[in-house]
Design a protein around this motif. Sequence first.
Motif, short mmCIF file in Angstrom:
data_model
loop_
_atom_site.label_atom_id
_atom_site.label_comp_id
_atom_site.label_asym_id
_atom_site.label_seq_id
_atom_site.Cartn_x
_atom_site.Cartn_y
_atom_site.Cartn_z
N ILE A 80 0.83 -1.21 0.00
CA ILE A 80 0.00 0.00 0.00
C ILE A 80 0.87 1.26 0.00
O ILE A 80 0.64 2.18 -0.79
CB ILE A 80 -0.96 -0.01 1.21
CG1 ILE A 80 -1.98 -1.13 1.05
CG2 ILE A 80 -1.64 1.34 1.38
CD1 ILE A 80 -2.75 -1.45 2.32
N ARG A 81 1.88 1.29 0.85
CA ARG A 81 2.74 2.48 0.96
C ARG A 81 3.45 2.75 -0.36
O ARG A 81 3.56 3.90 -0.79
CB ARG A 81 3.77 2.30 2.07
CG ARG A 81 3.17 2.19 3.44
CD ARG A 81 3.20 3.48 4.15
NE ARG A 81 2.62 3.33 5.49
CZ ARG A 81 2.87 4.15 6.47
NH1 ARG A 81 3.67 5.17 6.28
NH2 ARG A 81 2.29 3.98 7.62
N VAL A 82 3.96 1.71 -1.00
CA VAL A 82 4.66 1.88 -2.27
C VAL A 82 3.69 2.35 -3.35
O VAL A 82 4.01 3.24 -4.15
CB VAL A 82 5.35 0.55 -2.67
CG1 VAL A 82 5.77 0.55 -4.12
CG2 VAL A 82 6.56 0.31 -1.78
N TYR A 83 2.49 1.80 -3.35
CA TYR A 83 1.48 2.20 -4.34
C TYR A 83 1.09 3.66 -4.17
O TYR A 83 0.91 4.39 -5.16
CB TYR A 83 0.25 1.30 -4.20
CG TYR A 83 -0.87 1.66 -5.14
CD1 TYR A 83 -0.81 1.31 -6.49
CD2 TYR A 83 -1.98 2.35 -4.69
CE1 TYR A 83 -1.84 1.65 -7.37
CE2 TYR A 83 -3.01 2.70 -5.55
CZ TYR A 83 -2.93 2.34 -6.89
OH TYR A 83 -3.94 2.68 -7.75
N GLU A 84 0.98 4.11 -2.94
CA GLU A 84 0.50 5.46 -2.66
C GLU A 84 1.61 6.53 -2.69
O GLU A 84 1.31 7.71 -2.64
CB GLU A 84 -0.20 5.51 -1.30
CG GLU A 84 -1.51 4.75 -1.30
CD GLU A 84 -2.21 4.77 0.05
OE1 GLU A 84 -1.56 5.05 1.09
OE2 GLU A 84 -3.43 4.49 0.07
N ALA A 85 2.87 6.12 -2.79
CA ALA A 85 3.98 7.07 -2.75
C ALA A 85 4.49 7.34 -4.16
O ALA A 85 5.15 6.49 -4.75
CB ALA A 85 5.11 6.54 -1.88
#
Length: 175
Positions: A80-85
């Motif tokens: 999720i963090r990689v997708y949203e960053a």
Amino acid sequence: MQNWYCYAKTVAEQVAWKVAGERRLDLVVVNPVLTLGPLLQPTLNASTAHVLKYLTGSAATYVNAAQAYVDVRDAAEAHIRVYEAPEAEGRHICAESTLHRGEVVRILAKLFPEYPIPTRCKDEVNPPKKGYRFTNKKLMDLGIQFIPVTQCLFETVKSLQEKALLPVVSCISDD
């Protein structure tokens, strides 16, 4: 080495990078290591079987090997963090720490002394194998605070008990 699972993951990532380059796509990869923690499914998976064998008595010894571990919740959060960053790029190693199997069984024995956890290494002649060095800094820079492997192992065993994949054994003695 005939480790077909790891080989397949490696080849799949290599192909993904090749295709992304050919199509001029941005690709960001999260590479989780051996993933443990609470099970969502009612059945055993290969990663959790790695721990279960040390609790059931089916493994009389542990192997002379080191393995990196991560909690399943951290692996999900990493994606999720990689997708949203928007700034995320490249490869992200998703691992909390690397432990020798001897350390894993010592942690399990301390947390769950009621189970027949092995105390001997299968290879007592050679020195303990060292784990691979890695950095999880890219994920930590995105805000992930990894669940400690001891907590992850504890919650893995509790989940196995709750799903009736591991019998709950009383640690009360008759002495």
